[in-house]
Design a protein around this motif. Structure first.
Motif, PDB file in Angstrom:
ATOM      1  N   GLY A 178       0.763  -1.245   0.000  1.00 41.96           N
ATOM      2  CA  GLY A 178       0.000   0.000   0.000  1.00 41.96           C
ATOM      3  C   GLY A 178       0.787   1.284   0.000  1.00 41.96           C
ATOM      4  O   GLY A 178       0.203   2.373  -0.001  1.00 41.96           O
ATOM      5  N   ASP A 179       2.116   1.228   0.009  1.00 42.67           N
ATOM      6  CA  ASP A 179       2.885   2.469  -0.119  1.00 42.67           C
ATOM      7  C   ASP A 179       2.573   3.111  -1.471  1.00 42.67           C
ATOM      8  O   ASP A 179       2.564   2.429  -2.502  1.00 42.67           O
ATOM      9  N   THR A 180       2.342   4.411  -1.464  1.00 44.48           N
ATOM     10  CA  THR A 180       1.937   5.095  -2.696  1.00 44.48           C
ATOM     11  C   THR A 180       3.071   5.845  -3.364  1.00 44.48           C
ATOM     12  O   THR A 180       2.978   6.176  -4.545  1.00 44.48           O
ATOM     13  N   THR A 181       4.149   6.117  -2.636  1.00 40.43           N
ATOM     14  CA  THR A 181       5.258   6.858  -3.232  1.00 40.43           C
ATOM     15  C   THR A 181       6.105   5.922  -4.088  1.00 40.43           C
ATOM     16  O   THR A 181       6.257   4.743  -3.780  1.00 40.43           O
ATOM     17  N   GLU A 182       6.667   6.467  -5.133  1.00 44.85           N
ATOM     18  CA  GLU A 182       7.492   5.690  -6.053  1.00 44.85           C
ATOM     19  C   GLU A 182       8.871   6.327  -6.169  1.00 44.85           C
ATOM     20  O   GLU A 182       9.098   7.454  -5.731  1.00 44.85           O
ATOM     21  N   ASP A 183       9.795   5.592  -6.786  1.00 39.89           N
ATOM     22  CA  ASP A 183      11.146   6.081  -7.054  1.00 39.89           C
ATOM     23  C   ASP A 183      11.860   6.531  -5.785  1.00 39.89           C
ATOM     24  O   ASP A 183      12.624   7.489  -5.798  1.00 39.89           O
TER      25      ASP A 183
ATOM     26  N   ALA B  59       7.175  -0.275   3.698  1.00 42.93           N
ATOM     27  CA  ALA B  59       8.518  -0.751   3.355  1.00 42.93           C
ATOM     28  C   ALA B  59       9.418  -0.751   4.583  1.00 42.93           C
ATOM     29  O   ALA B  59      10.217  -1.674   4.791  1.00 42.93           O
ATOM     30  N   ALA B  60       9.289   0.306   5.404  1.00 41.77           N
ATOM     31  CA  ALA B  60      10.094   0.379   6.625  1.00 41.77           C
ATOM     32  C   ALA B  60       9.763  -0.769   7.569  1.00 41.77           C
ATOM     33  O   ALA B  60      10.653  -1.367   8.194  1.00 41.77           O
ATOM     34  N   ALA B  61       8.474  -1.125   7.662  1.00 46.07           N
ATOM     35  CA  ALA B  61       8.074  -2.238   8.533  1.00 46.07           C
ATOM     36  C   ALA B  61       8.653  -3.555   8.025  1.00 46.07           C
ATOM     37  O   ALA B  61       9.168  -4.369   8.812  1.00 46.07           O
ATOM     38  N   ALA B  62       8.586  -3.790   6.701  1.00 42.02           N
ATOM     39  CA  ALA B  62       9.164  -5.013   6.129  1.00 42.02           C
ATOM     40  C   ALA B  62      10.671  -5.041   6.339  1.00 42.02           C
ATOM     41  O   ALA B  62      11.258  -6.092   6.658  1.00 42.02           O
ATOM     42  N   PHE B  63      11.303  -3.883   6.164  1.00 41.68           N
ATOM     43  CA  PHE B  63      12.751  -3.765   6.353  1.00 41.68           C
ATOM     44  C   PHE B  63      13.138  -4.136   7.778  1.00 41.68           C
ATOM     45  O   PHE B  63      14.065  -4.928   8.010  1.00 41.68           O
ATOM     46  N   ILE B  64      12.446  -3.563   8.762  1.00 45.78           N
ATOM     47  CA  ILE B  64      12.784  -3.806  10.167  1.00 45.78           C
ATOM     48  C   ILE B  64      12.536  -5.260  10.533  1.00 45.78           C
ATOM     49  O   ILE B  64      13.316  -5.877  11.284  1.00 45.78           O
ATOM     50  N   LEU B  65      11.457  -5.861   9.988  1.00 38.46           N
ATOM     51  CA  LEU B  65      11.194  -7.278  10.230  1.00 38.46           C
ATOM     52  C   LEU B  65      12.354  -8.131   9.717  1.00 38.46           C
ATOM     53  O   LEU B  65      12.859  -9.016  10.421  1.00 38.46           O
TER      54      LEU B  65
ATOM     55  N   PHE C 275      22.456  -5.106 -13.259  1.00 35.79           N
ATOM     56  CA  PHE C 275      21.206  -5.863 -13.114  1.00 35.79           C
ATOM     57  C   PHE C 275      20.020  -4.905 -13.189  1.00 35.79           C
ATOM     58  O   PHE C 275      19.314  -4.684 -12.186  1.00 35.79           O
ATOM     59  N   PRO C 276      19.777  -4.324 -14.366  1.00 39.51           N
ATOM     60  CA  PRO C 276      18.718  -3.298 -14.483  1.00 39.51           C
ATOM     61  C   PRO C 276      17.328  -3.827 -14.188  1.00 39.51           C
ATOM     62  O   PRO C 276      16.440  -3.049 -13.815  1.00 39.51           O
ATOM     63  N   PHE C 277      17.119  -5.138 -14.321  1.00 36.90           N
ATOM     64  CA  PHE C 277      15.786  -5.696 -14.071  1.00 36.90           C
ATOM     65  C   PHE C 277      15.378  -5.611 -12.600  1.00 36.90           C
ATOM     66  O   PHE C 277      14.204  -5.814 -12.262  1.00 36.90           O
ATOM     67  N   LEU C 278      16.327  -5.303 -11.706  1.00 34.28           N
ATOM     68  CA  LEU C 278      16.009  -5.165 -10.286  1.00 34.28           C
ATOM     69  C   LEU C 278      15.351  -3.829  -9.974  1.00 34.28           C
ATOM     70  O   LEU C 278      14.776  -3.660  -8.893  1.00 34.28           O
ATOM     71  N   MET C 279      15.419  -2.871 -10.882  1.00 29.74           N
ATOM     72  CA  MET C 279      14.750  -1.584 -10.694  1.00 29.74           C
ATOM     73  C   MET C 279      13.265  -1.743 -11.016  1.00 29.74           C
ATOM     74  O   MET C 279      12.895  -2.316 -12.038  1.00 29.74           O
ATOM     75  N   THR C 280      12.416  -1.239 -10.121  1.00 30.51           N
ATOM     76  CA  THR C 280      10.970  -1.304 -10.301  1.00 30.51           C
ATOM     77  C   THR C 280      10.369   0.063 -10.016  1.00 30.51           C
ATOM     78  O   THR C 280      11.093   1.022  -9.701  1.00 30.51           O
ATOM     79  N   ARG C 281       9.047   0.168 -10.080  1.00 25.35           N
ATOM     80  CA  ARG C 281       8.389   1.447  -9.780  1.00 25.35           C
ATOM     81  C   ARG C 281       8.658   1.872  -8.343  1.00 25.35           C
ATOM     82  O   ARG C 281       8.710   3.059  -8.040  1.00 25.35           O
ATOM     83  N   ALA C 282       8.809   0.893  -7.455  1.00 21.04           N
ATOM     84  CA  ALA C 282       9.037   1.210  -6.048  1.00 21.04           C
ATOM     85  C   ALA C 282      10.506   1.221  -5.671  1.00 21.04           C
ATOM     86  O   ALA C 282      10.863   1.665  -4.578  1.00 21.04           O
ATOM     87  N   CYS C 283      11.363   0.754  -6.584  1.00 24.37           N
ATOM     88  CA  CYS C 283      12.778   0.564  -6.254  1.00 24.37           C
ATOM     89  C   CYS C 283      13.644   1.334  -7.239  1.00 24.37           C
ATOM     90  O   CYS C 283      13.774   0.946  -8.407  1.00 24.37           O
TER      91      CYS C 283
END
Length: 503
Positions: free
Chosen positions: A122-127, A135-141, A201-209
């Protein structure tokens, strides 16, 4: 009061001779240390700066590191105790090493893909723009899971080296362990200082990454591959002597379990071990501010950047982080070379003298970090803007900062080997318990980390946001560690390698 002791190393303390293994076999058996350290180096160099881009403020980043000491306080002593008693056909240590490494791989993938996970939740910000709390919650987990699994591996890996050291002795085993740590650091910090992963590895870049996120993701995926390889090599070459299940069951009958057994075992620690724990705690108090905030320090105090500032400040911060990772790479090269010098230094001067001198060096280095930071920020006259208009002076500050990373390589080699070698020898003197003694030693490491994680942020805020107050306090702790080492540390006389036989 200091105690004079002359000790052997090796053996399992259960009446069986340790497996006889060649020096090259011992080296390969320890490869898992390099794989774990690769991921740990990425964690240290990249994750504190990166989590701030997800919306976690600088003052709270130290709290994020609390899981490491909590896990170390609970997991390592329990894992060490249970690995001493493990009757698996794989041996006592390898089942825990294998399980921990599998969990490390899972947690590293969660960290690398945290931005994508947050976007899916549900994060709405991109790039990589703006706060991304999912994302921060997943990161900390993933971060906390990584700390738990690291602690599952570290204690048994250390104890495994002591078990297998045999005629080579614990000092040689710890030198090998230290060299693998250095190699893992070199690879990890090299990965962290590279800004081209997204191009390869350009395929690792996504709308959120974005680019920075893709660089982090690729580096951690490579860490998974290297850890898998190193774990496989350790599982093959570390041939342990399995405990007899019937004999082990009789011996353990009526014994306490879990943390109760750990605390009961602590009452029977070898003579001199409590003093080692005190000095180890003070020593790590002097190191943790630098370990946790070194790349952040480069980005903020030396390169005058901010992770949440203007585009120019963000660029400066990221460049400082990359240069900090390069400094850690240089530090690891010195660590690798120094690891083979520690044993002859201890034979010539004594482990206590080497440990005390190391703490004195850290005291000077942490004071120099504080002074250099104040100079860079213009606290000795002028301002940051004035410093920015003097390229030669600014270049001198940045070169001096990198020189400090190099300067700390030798004392870091002492930190990573001497306390563990002394602990292994003390454990051998009472007939084993390597896993428990190593786990208990870890308590004196994680308690200081908890203190720094809880106190560094408020302490820095008390004097104004930044890392300087924590480094100044680190210098004071290093001086205290040196003084305590002179008074408390046992004077261990390490026998020559040819005489260091097993039990």
């Amino acid at each position: 009061m200091a105690v004079d002791m002359e000790l052997d190393g090796g053996g399992d303390g259960k009446g069986k001779a340790p497996p006889q293994i060649s020096l090259s076999g011992l080296f390969l058996a320890c490869m898992v240390a390099g794989g774990v350290q690769y991921g740990w180096a990425l964690q240290l160099s990249l994750l504190t700066p990166y989590v701030q881009t997800l919306g976690i403020p600088h003052a709270l980043t130290s709290v994020m590191w609390l899981c490491g000491p909590i896990a170390g306080l609970i997991v390592q002593p329990c894992v060490g105790l249970y690995s001493d008693k493990c009757t698996s056909s794989l041996g006592r240590r390898r089942p825990f090493i294998l399980t921990g490494c599998i969990i490390i791989c899972i947690s590293v993938i969660v960290i690398g893909f945290s931005s994508d996970i947050g976007y899916a939740l549900g994060d709405t910000t991109e790039d990589c723009k703006g706060p991304r709390y999912h994302a921060a919650a997943a990161f900390i987990l993933g971060f906390w899971l990584l700390d738990f699994s690291n602690n599952t591996v570290q204690g048994p890996a250390r104890a495994l080296m002591a078990d297998l050291s045999g005629r080579h002795g614990p000092s040689a085993a710890n030198a090998i362990f230290c060299s693998w740590m250095a190699l893992g650091n070199i690879l990890g910090y090299s990965s962290g200082s590279t800004n081209d992963w997204h191009k390869w590895f350009p395929f690792l870049m996504t709308r959120a990454c974005c680019e920075a996120c893709a660089n982090l993701k690729a580096a951690f995926l490579v860490a998974v591959v290297f850890l898998g390889l190193s774990t496989a090599v350790t599982m093959v070459f570390a041939r342990e002597v399995a405990l007899d299940p019937v004999a082990a069951a009789k011996r353990n009958e009526g014994e306490a379990s879990g943390l109760l057994a750990v605390f009961k075992g602590m009452k029977n620690l070898p003579v001199g071990m409590p003093s080692v724990l005190i000095v180890t705690g003070l020593t790590w108090l002097s190191w943790f501010p630098f370990i946790l905030f070194d790349t952040d320090w480069m980005g903020r105090e030396i390169y005058h950047g901010r992770p949440d500032g203007s585009p120019a400040e963000v660029t400066a911060f990221q460049e400082g982080v990359r240069q900090g990772a390069f400094g850690l790479l240089l530090n690891s090269i010195v660590l690798g070379i120094s690891s083979f010098l520690i044993e002859p230094m201890c034979r010539r001067l004594g482990a206590r003298a080497v440990w005390v001198m190391s703490s004195a060096v850290v005291c000077v280095a942490m004071a120099a970090v504080s002074v250099l930071s104040a100079w860079s920020l213009g606290d000795f006259g002028g301002s940051v803007q004035d410093a920015a208009r003097a390229p030669a002076e600014e270049g001198g500050v940045r070169a001096s900062a990198l020189a400090l990373f190099v300067f700390l390589g030798l004392p870091f080699a002492v930190l990573c080997s001497v306390p563990f070698a002394v602990t292994a020898q003390l454990a051998a003197s009472r007939g084993g318990g390597q896993g428990l003694c190593t786990g208990v030693l870890n308590i004196s490491i994680v308690v200081p980390q908890m203190a720094i994680a809880l106190g560094a942020g408020p302490w820095d805020e008390l004097f104004g946001e930044g890392n300087i107050p924590a480094f100044a306090m680190a210098s004071v702790f290093a001086a205290a560690a040196a003084a305590a080492g002179v008074v408390l540390l046992p004077k261990v006389s390490v026998r020559s390698v040819s005489m260091a036989g097993g039990h």
